[in-house]
Design a protein around this motif. Structure first.
Motif, PDB file in Angstrom:
ATOM      1  N   THR A   1       0.902  -1.212   0.007  1.00 22.23           N
ATOM      2  CA  THR A   1      -0.088  -0.149  -0.188  1.00 22.23           C
ATOM      3  C   THR A   1       1.048   1.145  -0.126  1.00 22.23           C
ATOM      4  OG1 THR A   1       0.025   0.342   2.395  1.00 22.23           O
ATOM      5  CG2 THR A   1      -1.671  -1.218   1.343  1.00 22.23           C
ATOM      6  N   PRO A   2       0.257   2.442  -0.341  1.00 14.55           N
ATOM      7  CA  PRO A   2       1.162   3.589  -0.292  1.00 14.55           C
ATOM      8  C   PRO A   2       1.887   3.838   1.106  1.00 14.55           C
ATOM      9  CG  PRO A   2      -0.985   4.088  -1.737  1.00 14.55           C
ATOM     10  CD  PRO A   2      -1.086   2.612  -1.001  1.00 14.55           C
ATOM     11  N   THR A   3       1.017   3.362   2.136  1.00 13.42           N
ATOM     12  CA  THR A   3       1.507   3.575   3.470  1.00 13.42           C
ATOM     13  C   THR A   3       2.752   2.824   3.691  1.00 13.42           C
ATOM     14  OG1 THR A   3      -0.687   4.135   4.346  1.00 13.42           O
ATOM     15  CG2 THR A   3       0.838   3.456   5.942  1.00 13.42           C
ATOM     16  N   TYR A   4       2.740   1.393   3.433  1.00 15.29           N
ATOM     17  CA  TYR A   4       3.746   0.510   3.445  1.00 15.29           C
ATOM     18  C   TYR A   4       5.050   1.206   2.838  1.00 15.29           C
ATOM     19  CZ  TYR A   4       6.310  -4.040   3.527  1.00 15.29           C
ATOM     20  OH  TYR A   4       7.142  -4.872   3.907  1.00 15.29           O
ATOM     21  N   PHE A   5       4.845   1.476   1.515  1.00 14.35           N
ATOM     22  CA  PHE A   5       5.854   1.821   0.614  1.00 14.35           C
ATOM     23  C   PHE A   5       6.523   3.262   1.159  1.00 14.35           C
ATOM     24  CE2 PHE A   5       7.660   4.202  -2.838  1.00 14.35           C
ATOM     25  CZ  PHE A   5       8.270   3.353  -3.622  1.00 14.35           C
ATOM     26  N   ALA A   6       5.728   4.106   1.747  1.00 10.44           N
ATOM     27  CA  ALA A   6       6.242   5.333   2.452  1.00 10.44           C
ATOM     28  C   ALA A   6       7.190   5.172   3.477  1.00 10.44           C
ATOM     29  CB  ALA A   6       5.086   6.223   2.852  1.00 10.44           C
ATOM     30  N   PHE A   7       7.160   3.983   4.374  1.00  8.82           N
ATOM     31  CA  PHE A   7       8.154   3.454   5.386  1.00  8.82           C
ATOM     32  C   PHE A   7       9.172   2.607   5.217  1.00  8.82           C
ATOM     33  CE2 PHE A   7       4.172   5.750   7.420  1.00  8.82           C
ATOM     34  CZ  PHE A   7       4.679   6.562   8.344  1.00  8.82           C
ATOM     35  N   THR A   8       9.077   2.100   3.882  1.00  9.02           N
ATOM     36  CA  THR A   8      10.105   0.840   3.589  1.00  9.02           C
ATOM     37  C   THR A   8      11.013   1.361   2.555  1.00  9.02           C
ATOM     38  OG1 THR A   8       8.566   0.031   2.043  1.00  9.02           O
ATOM     39  CG2 THR A   8       8.723  -0.870   4.422  1.00  9.02           C
ATOM     40  N   THR A   9      10.835   2.596   1.967  1.00  7.38           N
ATOM     41  CA  THR A   9      11.958   3.315   0.896  1.00  7.38           C
ATOM     42  C   THR A   9      12.786   4.402   1.571  1.00  7.38           C
ATOM     43  OG1 THR A   9      10.110   4.378  -0.196  1.00  7.38           O
ATOM     44  CG2 THR A   9      10.448   2.001  -0.985  1.00  7.38           C
ATOM     45  N   ILE A  10      13.533   4.748   0.927  1.00 10.42           N
ATOM     46  CA  ILE A  10      14.272   6.114   0.989  1.00 10.42           C
ATOM     47  C   ILE A  10      13.595   7.068   0.746  1.00 10.42           C
ATOM     48  CG2 ILE A  10      16.562   7.347   0.475  1.00 10.42           C
ATOM     49  CD1 ILE A  10      17.996   5.038  -0.061  1.00 10.42           C
ATOM     50  N   ALA A  11      12.903   6.974  -0.555  1.00  7.80           N
ATOM     51  CA  ALA A  11      12.233   8.289  -1.019  1.00  7.80           C
ATOM     52  C   ALA A  11      11.118   8.258  -0.227  1.00  7.80           C
ATOM     53  CB  ALA A  11      11.775   8.048  -2.480  1.00  7.80           C
ATOM     54  N   GLY A  12      10.429   7.238   0.457  1.00 10.05           N
ATOM     55  CA  GLY A  12       9.155   7.467   0.932  1.00 10.05           C
ATOM     56  C   GLY A  12       9.300   7.858   2.450  1.00 10.05           C
ATOM     57  N   LEU A  13      10.371   7.222   3.257  1.00 14.50           N
ATOM     58  CA  LEU A  13      10.568   7.800   4.617  1.00 14.50           C
ATOM     59  C   LEU A  13      10.959   9.069   4.824  1.00 14.50           C
ATOM     60  CD1 LEU A  13      10.624   6.572   7.329  1.00 14.50           C
ATOM     61  CD2 LEU A  13      12.975   5.756   6.993  1.00 14.50           C
ATOM     62  N   THR A  14      12.145   9.527   3.944  1.00 16.98           N
ATOM     63  CA  THR A  14      12.576  10.924   3.907  1.00 16.98           C
ATOM     64  C   THR A  14      11.179  11.784   3.487  1.00 16.98           C
ATOM     65  OG1 THR A  14      13.287  10.527   1.773  1.00 16.98           O
ATOM     66  CG2 THR A  14      15.092  10.406   3.286  1.00 16.98           C
ATOM     67  N   GLY A  15      10.187  11.493   2.549  1.00 17.54           N
ATOM     68  CA  GLY A  15       9.447  12.288   2.188  1.00 17.54           C
ATOM     69  C   GLY A  15       8.322  12.399   3.307  1.00 17.54           C
ATOM     70  N   VAL A  16       7.935  11.490   4.244  1.00 18.62           N
ATOM     71  CA  VAL A  16       7.258  11.562   5.462  1.00 18.62           C
ATOM     72  C   VAL A  16       8.024  12.529   6.455  1.00 18.62           C
ATOM     73  CG1 VAL A  16       6.348  10.314   7.347  1.00 18.62           C
ATOM     74  CG2 VAL A  16       6.331   9.266   5.075  1.00 18.62           C
ATOM     75  N   ILE A  17       9.165  12.277   6.666  1.00 18.35           N
ATOM     76  CA  ILE A  17       9.827  13.297   7.485  1.00 18.35           C
ATOM     77  C   ILE A  17       9.821  14.644   7.220  1.00 18.35           C
ATOM     78  CG2 ILE A  17      12.221  13.455   8.348  1.00 18.35           C
ATOM     79  CD1 ILE A  17      12.719  10.525   8.549  1.00 18.35           C
ATOM     80  N   ILE A  18      10.155  15.013   5.899  1.00 12.95           N
ATOM     81  CA  ILE A  18      10.270  16.262   5.256  1.00 12.95           C
ATOM     82  C   ILE A  18       8.923  17.034   5.548  1.00 12.95           C
ATOM     83  CG2 ILE A  18      10.373  17.630   3.268  1.00 12.95           C
ATOM     84  CD1 ILE A  18      12.509  15.559   2.374  1.00 12.95           C
ATOM     85  N   THR A  19       7.855  16.152   4.986  1.00 10.79           N
ATOM     86  CA  THR A  19       6.376  16.724   5.307  1.00 10.79           C
ATOM     87  C   THR A  19       5.919  17.053   6.399  1.00 10.79           C
ATOM     88  OG1 THR A  19       5.950  15.410   3.189  1.00 10.79           O
ATOM     89  CG2 THR A  19       4.028  16.213   4.197  1.00 10.79           C
ATOM     90  N   LEU A  20       6.209  16.176   7.464  1.00  9.84           N
ATOM     91  CA  LEU A  20       5.924  16.391   8.843  1.00  9.84           C
ATOM     92  C   LEU A  20       6.706  17.647   9.687  1.00  9.84           C
ATOM     93  CD1 LEU A  20       5.646  12.712  10.311  1.00  9.84           C
ATOM     94  CD2 LEU A  20       3.687  14.257  10.029  1.00  9.84           C
ATOM     95  N   ALA A  21       7.939  17.520   8.867  1.00  6.73           N
ATOM     96  CA  ALA A  21       8.706  18.945   9.614  1.00  6.73           C
ATOM     97  C   ALA A  21       7.981  20.130   9.024  1.00  6.73           C
ATOM     98  CB  ALA A  21      10.092  18.714   9.308  1.00  6.73           C
ATOM     99  N   LEU A  22       7.863  19.944   7.748  1.00  3.20           N
ATOM    100  CA  LEU A  22       7.233  21.317   7.122  1.00  3.20           C
ATOM    101  C   LEU A  22       5.842  21.510   7.662  1.00  3.20           C
ATOM    102  CD1 LEU A  22       7.891  23.308   4.789  1.00  3.20           C
ATOM    103  CD2 LEU A  22       6.346  21.755   3.306  1.00  3.20           C
ATOM    104  N   ILE A  23       5.222  20.853   7.928  1.00  5.17           N
ATOM    105  CA  ILE A  23       3.738  21.014   8.548  1.00  5.17           C
ATOM    106  C   ILE A  23       3.979  21.807   9.898  1.00  5.17           C
ATOM    107  CG2 ILE A  23       1.593  19.909   9.604  1.00  5.17           C
ATOM    108  CD1 ILE A  23       1.813  17.711   7.415  1.00  5.17           C
ATOM    109  N   LEU A  24       4.855  21.275  10.888  1.00  7.68           N
ATOM    110  CA  LEU A  24       5.153  21.956  11.931  1.00  7.68           C
ATOM    111  C   LEU A  24       5.582  23.087  11.808  1.00  7.68           C
ATOM    112  CD1 LEU A  24       6.515  18.651  13.924  1.00  7.68           C
ATOM    113  CD2 LEU A  24       4.088  19.973  14.303  1.00  7.68           C
ATOM    114  N   ILE A  25       6.623  23.232  10.841  1.00  7.14           N
ATOM    115  CA  ILE A  25       7.268  24.667  10.890  1.00  7.14           C
ATOM    116  C   ILE A  25       6.263  25.600  10.334  1.00  7.14           C
ATOM    117  CG2 ILE A  25       8.707  26.000   9.501  1.00  7.14           C
ATOM    118  CD1 ILE A  25      10.562  23.299   9.265  1.00  7.14           C
ATOM    119  N   ILE A  26       5.439  25.351   9.279  1.00  5.09           N
ATOM    120  CA  ILE A  26       4.146  26.257   8.873  1.00  5.09           C
ATOM    121  C   ILE A  26       3.330  26.603   9.970  1.00  5.09           C
ATOM    122  CG2 ILE A  26       2.475  26.735   6.993  1.00  5.09           C
ATOM    123  CD1 ILE A  26       4.200  25.352   5.057  1.00  5.09           C
ATOM    124  N   THR A  27       2.659  25.493  10.680  1.00  2.00           N
ATOM    125  CA  THR A  27       1.614  25.808  11.417  1.00  2.00           C
ATOM    126  C   THR A  27       2.073  26.798  12.591  1.00  2.00           C
ATOM    127  OG1 THR A  27       2.157  23.660  12.436  1.00  2.00           O
ATOM    128  CG2 THR A  27       0.247  23.712  10.824  1.00  2.00           C
TER     129      THR A  27
END
Length: 569
Positions: free
Chosen positions: A169-195
């Motif tokens: 699933t997209p969720t499984y892929f997001a946490f088991t690949t370099i692109a997916g895991l770094t993408g999740v980390i980047i997005t969460l950091a950006l959400i916290l920074i902006i909010t």
């Protein structure tokens, strides 16, 4: 339109250039991935979501290059100094650094959302193709080089491999690949920074804003490694060549007939690090310089607690030089090792110390006041680190023939520095003072706020009168809040020569200025002058004054023109 161009033309031009580059990058890379032959088979699996993912990535690279530059304070001061020979309009753009920083951040947020949503669709379609839910071509493309015994030179197209025992699933892929895991980390950091950068949080919970903003370190670290996964792959040349126009309808014959050898695929070389490495190095130098200044000794010359919870600090630091209207960042390790807060200096360059006036408006300032109130008389305060000075719009005040200075509450601080410097220049008969008229307006809600600044105005009043230059400085003080007892006191002493609030000859006005009337008066008294309008106050008043500068400026270069400048932190 002519008046608008005078005040906003260059800013609008810079904005159009920035937006134009963003649009060009988006359109260019969208067409590159949507029409390019190299990505024909990739588009067959992903459709238009491929281009919708890659085009925002190009825009993100460009804006991530820009996002750190407006907050490199020492770099901006260096650039401001190099522009001293240039027009004031060019230097004025540097005072809008935080506005540009926010615009770039909004663009990063928007492009991140588009990029993320498109890739979620991509992963879903990759997975469906891998499960054989689409046509023969999609299944064949997803099965290329799918043997676990293959060598390291894989030429697969679909990054979802058969070695995974469960559907990805997209969720499984997001946490088991370099692109997916770094993408999740980047997005969460950006959400916290902006909010946490929202005005209500930044004003009420500055510490939350300050600490979450340092997630930019994680953001940029993830950004550098994000492309290393190379999940977006394109066709590469082979010998003999694989012609997709002939072979796309014969996937079952690939590798069996000479005109359709197996296609080869490769991921693109990661490029984000090349965009951001320069700004990251510059910002690292900025932080190293800040640390060096942090280690330098700062001594307290004088500590004064004024009415209305205003703290005055007079400080000494070896080699410290300043100009009027500049500001510094202060750090008190006894309160916080990481927090740096900006304060405009109220001293003049001619003095052998520098001073700041600090109003209690948050946890940090209140803790500092509490610590200093408990000190025995004559004692040194806690360790204080100073970063700066840094330039602001007020530095240019003496470049204008006529200046209007508007301060609100503690926003009077940059103008205290200017007025003190004027006093010293008159005292020393400085021939470099080209300014011939200053209009000063100070708006306060309570009478106590006038007390610490009234002494300086009294000295200036006396100095101007003795030199026969009583018309050089016109000042008006406005009290915007009062009670019945104060009103009764004013009525009783109305016929006195001096004001009952400030002790000055100029009487205090009650209410707010009629800006149309004030600007009309300035224009009438200075029919051929360039007038610099300087504000240190709220954004609502800034918009009002900016509109007045446009309204009362004359397109004729021989007549009055108003240029608006605002302090930004």
């Amino acid at each position: 339109m002519g008046n608008w161009i005078i005040n906003h033309g260059l800013s609008a031009f810079i904005l159009v250039v920035w937006m134009g580059i963003n649009i060009f990058l988006f359109v260019y890379f969208y067409l590159f991935y949507d029409l390019g032959d190299r990505f024909f088979y990739t588009r067959h699996l992903l459709g238009s979501a491929l281009a919708w993912a890659r085009a925002p990535a190009a825009v993100l690279n460009f804006n991530c290059l820009l996002i750190l530059l407006p907050v490199c304070r020492n770099l901006l001061s260096l650039v401001r100094g190099s522009f001293m020979c240039c027009g004031r309009s060019m230097r004025k753009q540097l005072d809008k650094n935080l506005t540009f920083h926010k615009l770039v951040a909004y663009m990063i947020g928007l492009m991140t959302a588009v990029h993320t949503i498109a890739h979620l669709f991509n992963v879903e379609w990759y997975n469906n193709s891998r499960q054989g839910l689409y046509d023969n071509l999609s299944t064949t493309l997803s099965s290329l080089e799918d043997d676990e015994d293959e060598d390291d030179d894989e030429t697969y197209l679909n990054p979802i491999r058969s070695r995974f025992s469960v559907p990805q699933t997209p969720t499984y892929f997001a946490f088991t690949t370099i692109a997916g895991l770094t993408g999740v980390i980047i997005t969460l950091a950006l959400i916290l920074i902006i909010t946490s950068s929202m005005e209500v949080i930044r004003r009420s919970y500055f510490e939350v804003f300050w600490y979450t903003h340092h997630l930019f370190i994680i953001f940029f670290a993830g950004l550098v490694f994000h492309g290393a996964g190379r999940i977006v792959r394109g066709q590469v040349a082979t010998d003999p060549p694989h012609n997709f126009t002939v072979c796309k309808d014969r996937p079952l014959d690939w590798g069996k007939i000479p005109e359709c050898p197996l296609p080869q695929f490769a991921g693109g070389f990661p490029q984000t690090w090349m965009w951001v490495i320069g700004p990251m190095v510059l910002y690292l130098c900025e932080r190293v310089l800040r640390f060096i200044r942090y280690m330098q000794t700062v001594r307290y010359r004088k500590i004064v607690i004024h009415p209305s919870k205003v703290l005055e600090l007079q400080l000494d630091k070896a080699g410290f030089k300043m100009e009027v209207g500049q500001y510094v960042f202060l750090n008190c390790p006894a309160i916080s090792q990481l927090e740096w807060h900006p304060f405009t200096m109220t001293s003049a360059p001619e003095e052998d110390f520098f001073s700041v006036h600090i109003r209690s408006v948050g946890d940090w300032t209140q803790k500092l006041i509490d610590i200093l109130e408990q000190l025995p008389e004559g004692a040194q305060g806690p360790k204080m680190a100073v970063d700066g000075p840094f330039g602001t719009a007020s530095e240019d005040v003496f470049d204008y023939e006529v200046s209007m200075l508007i301060g609100c509450g503690i926003g009077v601080t940059p103008f205290a520095s200017i007025l003190k410097s004027i006093w010293y220049k008159f005292k020393q008969s400085n021939p470099k003072l080209h300014t011939r008229k200053i209009y000063f307006y100070w708006l306060c809600r309570e009478t106590h706020a006038f007390e610490w600044f009234a002494d300086l105005l009294q000295v200036l009043e006396k100095e101007m009168e003795e030199r026969g230059m009583a018309d050089f400085l016109t000042y008006k003080l406005y009290l915007t809040g009062w009670d019945h007892s104060h009103a009764a006191h004013v009525m009783v002493h109305f016929d006195k020569d001096t004001d009952v609030v400030t002790g000055l000859r100029q009487k205090t006005h009650y209410g707010r200025p009629n800006w149309d009337k004030e600007f009309e008066q300035v224009r009438k008294e200075n029919p051929t002058s360039v007038v610099g309008t300087f504000l240190c106050g709220p954004e609502s008043l800034a918009k009002t004054l900016e509109n007045k500068c446009v309204k009362f400026s004359d397109v004729d270069p021989r007549k009055t023109k108003f240029y608006f400048n605002k302090e930004n932190f």
